[in-house]
Structures are given as C-alpha cells and as structure tokens.
Enzyme design. Structure first.
Site, PDB file in Angstrom:
ATOM      1  N   ASP A   1      -3.928  -4.946   6.396  1.00 37.86           N
ATOM      2  CA  ASP A   1      -3.694  -3.659   5.743  1.00 37.86           C
ATOM      3  C   ASP A   1      -2.718  -3.791   4.569  1.00 37.86           C
ATOM      4  OD1 ASP A   1      -3.221  -1.076   5.053  1.00 37.86           O
ATOM      5  OD2 ASP A   1      -2.765  -0.362   7.067  1.00 37.86           O
TER       6      ASP A   1
ATOM      7  N   SER B   1      -0.625  -0.719   3.456  1.00 35.44           N
ATOM      8  CA  SER B   1       0.615  -0.504   4.208  1.00 35.44           C
ATOM      9  C   SER B   1       1.703  -1.487   3.796  1.00 35.44           C
ATOM     10  CB  SER B   1       0.370  -0.653   5.718  1.00 35.44           C
ATOM     11  OG  SER B   1      -0.311   0.469   6.201  1.00 35.44           O
TER      12      SER B   1
HETATM   13  P1  NAD Z   1      -0.842   8.350   2.260  1.00 34.89           P
HETATM   14  O1  NAD Z   1      -0.243   7.385   1.292  1.00 34.89           O
HETATM   15  O2  NAD Z   1      -2.237   8.792   2.097  1.00 34.89           O
HETATM   16  O3  NAD Z   1       0.080   9.688   2.251  1.00 34.89           O
HETATM   17  C1  NAD Z   1       1.473   9.641   2.386  1.00 34.89           C
HETATM   18  C2  NAD Z   1       1.953  10.852   3.173  1.00 34.89           C
HETATM   19  O4  NAD Z   1       1.835  12.039   2.392  1.00 34.89           O
HETATM   20  C3  NAD Z   1       1.157  11.127   4.451  1.00 34.89           C
HETATM   21  O5  NAD Z   1       2.029  11.049   5.552  1.00 34.89           O
HETATM   22  C4  NAD Z   1       0.609  12.540   4.239  1.00 34.89           C
HETATM   23  O6  NAD Z   1       0.533  13.293   5.446  1.00 34.89           O
HETATM   24  C5  NAD Z   1       1.643  13.112   3.291  1.00 34.89           C
HETATM   25  N1  NAD Z   1       1.232  14.323   2.548  1.00 34.89           N
HETATM   26  C6  NAD Z   1       0.042  14.654   2.002  1.00 34.89           C
HETATM   27  N2  NAD Z   1       0.115  15.869   1.404  1.00 34.89           N
HETATM   28  C7  NAD Z   1       1.405  16.308   1.556  1.00 34.89           C
HETATM   29  C8  NAD Z   1       2.105  17.479   1.152  1.00 34.89           C
HETATM   30  N3  NAD Z   1       1.521  18.466   0.459  1.00 34.89           N
HETATM   31  N4  NAD Z   1       3.411  17.594   1.500  1.00 34.89           N
HETATM   32  C9  NAD Z   1       4.035  16.612   2.199  1.00 34.89           C
HETATM   33  N5  NAD Z   1       3.427  15.494   2.609  1.00 34.89           N
HETATM   34  C10 NAD Z   1       2.126  15.343   2.287  1.00 34.89           C
HETATM   35  O7  NAD Z   1      -0.688   7.861   3.728  1.00 34.89           O
HETATM   36  P2  NAD Z   1      -0.214   6.454   4.322  1.00 34.89           P
HETATM   37  O8  NAD Z   1       1.252   6.358   4.197  1.00 34.89           O
HETATM   38  O9  NAD Z   1      -1.030   5.364   3.724  1.00 34.89           O
HETATM   39  O10 NAD Z   1      -0.621   6.595   5.853  1.00 34.89           O
HETATM   40  C11 NAD Z   1      -0.585   7.801   6.528  1.00 34.89           C
HETATM   41  C12 NAD Z   1      -0.737   7.547   8.004  1.00 34.89           C
HETATM   42  O11 NAD Z   1      -1.855   6.709   8.296  1.00 34.89           O
HETATM   43  C13 NAD Z   1       0.418   6.834   8.677  1.00 34.89           C
HETATM   44  O12 NAD Z   1       1.530   7.630   8.888  1.00 34.89           O
HETATM   45  C14 NAD Z   1      -0.246   6.398   9.970  1.00 34.89           C
HETATM   46  O13 NAD Z   1      -0.332   7.455  10.887  1.00 34.89           O
HETATM   47  C15 NAD Z   1      -1.629   6.056   9.510  1.00 34.89           C
HETATM   48  N6  NAD Z   1      -1.744   4.576   9.399  1.00 34.89           N
HETATM   49  C16 NAD Z   1      -2.365   3.891  10.393  1.00 34.89           C
HETATM   50  C17 NAD Z   1      -2.475   2.513  10.310  1.00 34.89           C
HETATM   51  C18 NAD Z   1      -3.181   1.716  11.343  1.00 34.89           C
HETATM   52  O14 NAD Z   1      -3.385   2.185  12.433  1.00 34.89           O
HETATM   53  N7  NAD Z   1      -3.612   0.525  11.016  1.00 34.89           N
HETATM   54  C19 NAD Z   1      -1.963   1.827   9.227  1.00 34.89           C
HETATM   55  C20 NAD Z   1      -1.326   2.571   8.214  1.00 34.89           C
HETATM   56  C21 NAD Z   1      -1.236   3.943   8.307  1.00 34.89           C
END
Ligand code: NAD
Length: 376
Positions: free
Chosen positions: A130, A133
């Site tokens: 990933d 991440s």
């Molecule tokens: P992302 O970069 O798409 O988004 C970042 C954050 O912005 C998210 O937490 C989202 O909820 C938030 N967001 C969107 N609109 C918003 C708003 N209007 N106001 C405030 N916050 C807002 O997301 P990301 O960081 O790539 O990943 C999100 C989630 O995916 C992680 O927290 C996790 O649960 C999941 N994830 C899972 C795995 C895995 O299982 N392999 C790996 C990475 C992430």
C-alpha cells in the site's frame, strides 16, 4: 525475467522505485535486476550501492527498457518513456489514471500491463503493497515539521525563568493515514491537538494518540472501504459553519481531507483564514487535488493577513531516502505477488490484480479508468 528501474523524469521527483535492499529480495526470487545510472542519486543512493547488491547499471533508458519484462517507477511514465517500453512489459507505478488518460491510452496501445498503485484495494493482504499509505504517512509527519518551522511560537509548553510558554494548538482536519501521522507528530512535539473527520470510526484512533476528537452535529459520511463518501455542497457549508470557531482558535491547521477520485472538499474559506491569528500556519495536504482551503495555491507558500498557507506539492519526495525505501518495498511486494516460478502470472480472479491493473493485452481493463478515459 528482467526488472528495470529508470531514472524518474518528473521535475522535483527525488524518489526511486528500487533500493538495494529490495533489489536483493528480487534477486533472491531469481529475477535479474537493473537500474539506470544515477536513478538513486536524488535519494542519496549511489550506483555503487546498487552494484554491491548485484544490480546491473545501464547508462541509457532506451537500453535498459528495450528488453525489460517489468519496469518499476514512482511517477507515471512520460510519453517518451512509454515509447521505450517493450511490447507486453509490466509497469508498476503511481499512474493517476484520473488525470493521465492519454498515458493510459498509450500504455494500452503498446500492450503494456500497467498497475496503478492508487487503485490497490485497501485489504489486509495488500497492506504491504500500500504505497498510498506509506507515502501519506510521510506527508503527515513532514506537514507538522513544516508548520513548526514556520510557526511564530513554540509547539510545547515550556516553564522558563521568564515565565510559562503556552503550547501551540494544532487542528487536524481529515484523520486518515496522513492525518493520524500528523496528530502523532504534533503530539510528540508537545502541542495540544484536536482533530475532526466525517467518519466517526476514527474517533478512538484520534483519542488513543492523545488528541481531542471534535464531534459536530452532522450526519456521518462513511463510504466504502474505509473511505469518506462525496459530500453535498450543503453538508460542506454546514460543516464550515460549525468548525469555524475551532479553526479560528488554532495556531496550526493541517488539512488532509480527501474523497477518492473526487476534487478535495472545501473545508476552509478565505473568510475563515482571515479569522485566524496572524502568525498562524496552514499546511494543505490536499493542495494537489484542488485544496481543502480556498486560498491554497498548489506548489506555493502564500501569506494572507499574516497567516501562512503552504500548498507544497509532492511532500514525500522531500524525504527521499525513507520514502524510497518504503515505496520500493511496496512495489517489490506487489511484483513478487504477481510472479510465479520466474514469470508474471495475471490472475484476474485475484482482487489485487482485478482492482489495480489498468491496461493489459492492448485494452484498458479497469472499469474506473475506462470511465475516466472515455469521459476525458
Ligand atoms: P483519504 O486520503 O481518502 O482521506 C483522508 C481523510 O479525509 C479520510 O479519513 C476521510 O474520512 C477524510 N475526509 C473526507 N472528507 C472530509 C471532510 N469534509 N471533513 C473532514 N474529513 C474528511 O483516506 P486515507 O487516509 O487514504 O484512508 C482512509 C481510511 O482507509 C483509513 O483511515 C483506514 O480506515 C482505511 N485504510 C485501510 C487500509 C488497509 O486496510 N489496508 C490501508 C489504508 C487505509
């Protein structure tokens, strides 16, 4: 099977998709590994270090790529690079299919099997691959250091003979991978941290890092796969109204909000920035996808009423050694996942291949990429 890593051509890209450690791992799996001379220079990895890991150094990209079975890159290839790829080669990189329609079409024309790291499924099996991440974590960490460096005050509380210094107040909006790392870093520097996200599922993670989770009387915006769903203009208007007082009180604002495949949501208007104290700092990690802050200028540092707004692009590239090490591991893990008995095996029943493979056999095979390319 020959694996090749050319020098990145994108301006300001210092990362490299192969490091000596991952080369050793690929060679142990029976693969022949080569890099273009100087490919690691931006990340302070000399050709010698690759040679010691048994990697062949090739001077010209054309010679390196003409018979490569698999090509590992950070950024999407330039049109000139696509022309150098061998018919049927495998390519692994960030591809940004949403904005790189022409490159995707060119890759299909050249019968390249291209994997886009942005499209990897967020499933446990794919965690070691990933790259979104690993690079988001780096960006979250660095965002806080950039803010601390520019802030007009200290981050930690300090008791000095001249009196007590109050700690800085940091607000993180969007508590995904980058946001959580920003919270952890700001806490380590001693700031008082609060955070907000439209997915209440992150509340416990935020609290476990020692930050306060801000709860707003708004409906949850949880989408699929742990991501947020796209929010309406009305939702965002209400959100801005409710979060306004928290923004005004913060010395540092780090915004990381994103919805996959969409423009970044607008969280902070120009008026809200003007309500902040002079000397405050904003780091907008969504700058490249439209910005969470109205006044952000992608790639620039601007000052409005004494508030500094950083829209720095490609922050992971500013720590190229660590981010290359992490990225190269992600890429090597994906490559080894696709290789069986020294050859690439394409199994479209496998969720990783099905989600992340964009072009294969002369076609665009990914539904999302197909829609974006035909819409463009
Ligand atoms: P992302 O970069 O798409 O988004 C970042 C954050 O912005 C998210 O937490 C989202 O909820 C938030 N967001 C969107 N609109 C918003 C708003 N209007 N106001 C405030 N916050 C807002 O997301 P990301 O960081 O790539 O990943 C999100 C989630 O995916 C992680 O927290 C996790 O649960 C999941 N994830 C899972 C795995 C895995 O299982 N392999 C790996 C990475 C992430």
């Amino acid at each position: 099977m020959k694996v090749a890593t050319p020098k990145e051509l994108t301006h300001d890209e210092r990362r490299v998709a192969l490091v000596p450690d991952t080369a050793t791992k690929l060679r142990a799996a029976g693969l022949d590994v080569a890099v273009q001379a100087g490919a690691g220079a931006g990340a302070f990895i000399a050709d010698d270090a690759y040679e010691q890991a048994g990697v062949r150094i090739v001077t010209h990209a054309a010679d390196l790529l003409k018979d490569a079975t698999a090509v590992l890159k950070v950024q999407a290839p330039m049109p000139s690079e696509v022309e150098l790829l061998a018919d049927g080669a495998l390519l692994i990189s960030f591809l940004q299919p949403a904005t790189q329609g022409d490159i995707v079409k060119a890759l299909a024309r050249r019968r390249v099997t291209a994997f886009s790291l942005e499209l990897l499924p967020r499933i446990s099996r794919a965690q070691s691959m990933d790259a979104l991440s690993s690079q988001a974590s780096a960006a979250g960490y660095k965002a806080v250091l950039m803010a601390a460096e520019r802030l007009s005050k200290f981050f930690p509380m300090m008791m000095t003979a001249a009196g007590t210094v109050a700690p800085a107040r940091v607000l993180v909006m969007g508590a995904g991978v980058a946001g959580l790392q920003a919270i952890a870093t700001a806490r380590r520097l001693g700031a008082v941290v609060s955070a907000y996200d439209v997915r209440p599922a992150v509340k416990e993670e935020v609290q476990s890092l020692g930050a306060t989770f801000i709860e707003l009387p708004l409906e949850t915006q949880e989408g699929e796969g742990g991501y947020a769903r796209e929010q309406s203009d009305e939702f965002l208007r209400k959100q801005r109204q409710l979060i306004g007082e928290h923004v005004a009180k913060s010395d540092v604002l780090i915004t990381t909000a994103a919805v996959p495949g969409r423009r970044a949501p607008l969280l902070v208007t120009g008026e809200m920035v003007k309500g902040m104290r002079p000397g405050a700092v904003i780091v907008d990690l969504a700058a490249e996808t439209g910005g969470n802050v109205e006044l952000t200028e992608a790639g620039k540092e601007v000052e409005v009423n004494g508030v500094t707004i950083l829209g720095t692009r490609n922050i992971p590239s500013t720590m190229p050694l660590t981010t290359s090490q992490l990225y190269a591991r992600n890429v090597a893990n994906l490559l080894l996942h696709l290789v069986k008995d020294g050859a690439i095996v394409m199994d479209f029943e496998d969720e990783i291949t099905k989600s992340a493979c964009v072009t294969h056999g002369g076609e665009i095979v990914n539904e999302r990429a197909k829609q974006v390319v035909s819409a463009a």
